[in-house]
Enzyme design. Structure first.
Site, short mmCIF file in Angstrom:
data_model
loop_
_atom_site.label_atom_id
_atom_site.label_comp_id
_atom_site.label_asym_id
_atom_site.label_seq_id
_atom_site.Cartn_x
_atom_site.Cartn_y
_atom_site.Cartn_z
N SER A 299 0.80 -1.23 0.00
CA SER A 299 0.00 0.00 0.00
C SER A 299 0.83 1.27 0.00
O SER A 299 0.32 2.35 -0.32
CB SER A 299 -0.94 0.02 1.21
N ASP B 197 -2.36 8.38 7.89
CA ASP B 197 -3.32 7.58 8.64
C ASP B 197 -2.55 6.71 9.63
O ASP B 197 -1.37 6.96 9.88
CB ASP B 197 -4.23 6.77 7.70
N HIS C 75 0.27 4.86 7.12
CA HIS C 75 0.96 5.39 5.94
C HIS C 75 1.47 6.82 6.12
O HIS C 75 0.85 7.61 6.82
CB HIS C 75 0.00 5.34 4.74
#
Length: 363
Positions: free
Chosen positions: A39, A328, A331
């Site tokens: 991600s 977040d 990340h």
């Protein structure tokens, strides 16, 4: 008289075209960028996985992206893959699942991204997130792209094209999270055995990429995993999880050794290893010079450190994203990703080993 004017105009036109083509080719430093991983560099592949819960195709993700809309990037804006593309003068590599059905295979010529939120080096690392494109599958997909490029360009031209292209690999965090969260994994192997197996398994995938023409690798080490908001909230004092961070260090050492081994085994293989851990630690310990004021809390989320609830549409979001290290609970922000890539590109050997990305391109 009229013919002289025409001749001057014609010569001016030819010179202008030559100038523009020269400058555009000078700006584009490599033919293509192919991206593999999780991600941290997913640019929207998971949008096309129907049952995956590891998605970022909703607000507030993308709030600072040029379109101001969520794209599937786990970020307020651009991620590291976007900044690498910018640095080398290319558009961001598109998500493979968005272009694989496109009959115009020319879209593969400047690269493509196979990265998928939740992916790890081991195929089992994404089980808690229901679905991702495993690293094994990502390399399988690249195999089909390689076949298309060979058909389009011919074997010799395709190999020349790929030998000058960049292959960026950003993966491993989810494997450490998996090991941290599963007692059965910890019973089967010690941390050292686990990270050594991670490095050995990744080596196998890099060898497969080499077999498909890859020569220039950008391999990114793990960051200070124990200091992300999701780990800090496990402690009442909100301090970093030193155990998780130590596992990152152990893996990074195994990765560096493996890359040195691989270079000696594979003719023409070159690489840069980026020490994400040291750069991230430096930012967390001394954030002010880089413009950061918040190193613990996420920018988007709910609860303590905005890490009890992920970044979803009902979450609160900070007004100044550029002074937060974390977007977040897992990340980095766009601002942090930009610093990482600036350092990969032109950083000293303290952070980029054995050479930085600019020198890798020139090699």
């Amino acid at each position: 008289m009229a013919s002289n004017v025409f001749l001057k105009f014609f010569l001016f036109f030819i010179l202008a075209v030559f100038y523009l083509s020269f400058n555009s080719s000078e700006a584009q430093m490599v033919p293509a960028v192919f991206v593999f991983g999780d991600s941290l560099v997913d640019v929207g592949n998971n949008n096309y996985l129907p049952i995956s819960i590891a998605k970022a195709d909703f607000p507030h993700n993308g709030i600072d992206f040029p379109t101001k809309k969520p794209t599937g990037r786990f970020s307020n804006g651009k991620n590291a893959a976007d900044f690498i593309a910018e640095k080398v003068g290319l558009p961001s590599s598109p998500p493979y699942l968005a272009v694989k059905s496109n009959k115009n295979k020319a879209s593969f010529l400047t690269g493509v991204s196979f990265a998928s939120g939740g992916a790890g080096i081991f195929n089992s690392s994404d089980q808690s997130l229901a679905q991702s494109i495993t690293l094994t599958k990502q390399v399988d997909y690249y195999g089909t792209v390689h076949k298309d490029l060979v058909q389009q360009m011919g074997p010799s031209a395709a190999q020349e094209h790929l030998s000058k292209s960049l292959f960026a690999i950003v993966v491993g965090s989810n494997d450490i999270f998996d090991y941290s969260g599963k007692s059965d994994l910890r019973k089967k192997s010690t941390p050292e055995q686990f990270v050594n197996l991670m490095a050995a398994t990744l080596k196998g995938q890099l060898k497969r990429l080499y077999g498909y023409g890859a020569r220039k690798f950008v391999c990114v080490g793990l960051g200070v995993i124990g200091c992300i908001p999701a780990q800090r909230i496990k402690s009442q004092t909100e301090e970093c999880n030193e155990e998780a961070s130590h596992w990152s260090v152990m893996y990074n050492e195994a990765l560096k050794s493996m890359l040195q081994e691989l270079k000696s085994e594979l003719n023409g293989m070159t690489y840069t290893y980026f020490d994400t851990y040291s750069v991230m630690q430096s930012i967390i310990q001394n954030p002010t010079p880089q413009g950061f004021t918040e190193v613990k809390s996420a920018c988007c989320g709910l609860g303590r450190l905005k890490a009890k609830v992920p970044c979803i549409p009902i979450s609160s979001v900070c007004s100044n994203r550029s002074n937060h290290v974390f977007w977040d609970l897992y990340h980095p922000t766009q601002a942090t990703a930009r610093i990482f890539v600036d350092t990969i590109f032109d950083g000293p050997s303290q952070y980029t080993f054995p050479i930085n990305l600019r020198n890798l391109i020139a090699a």
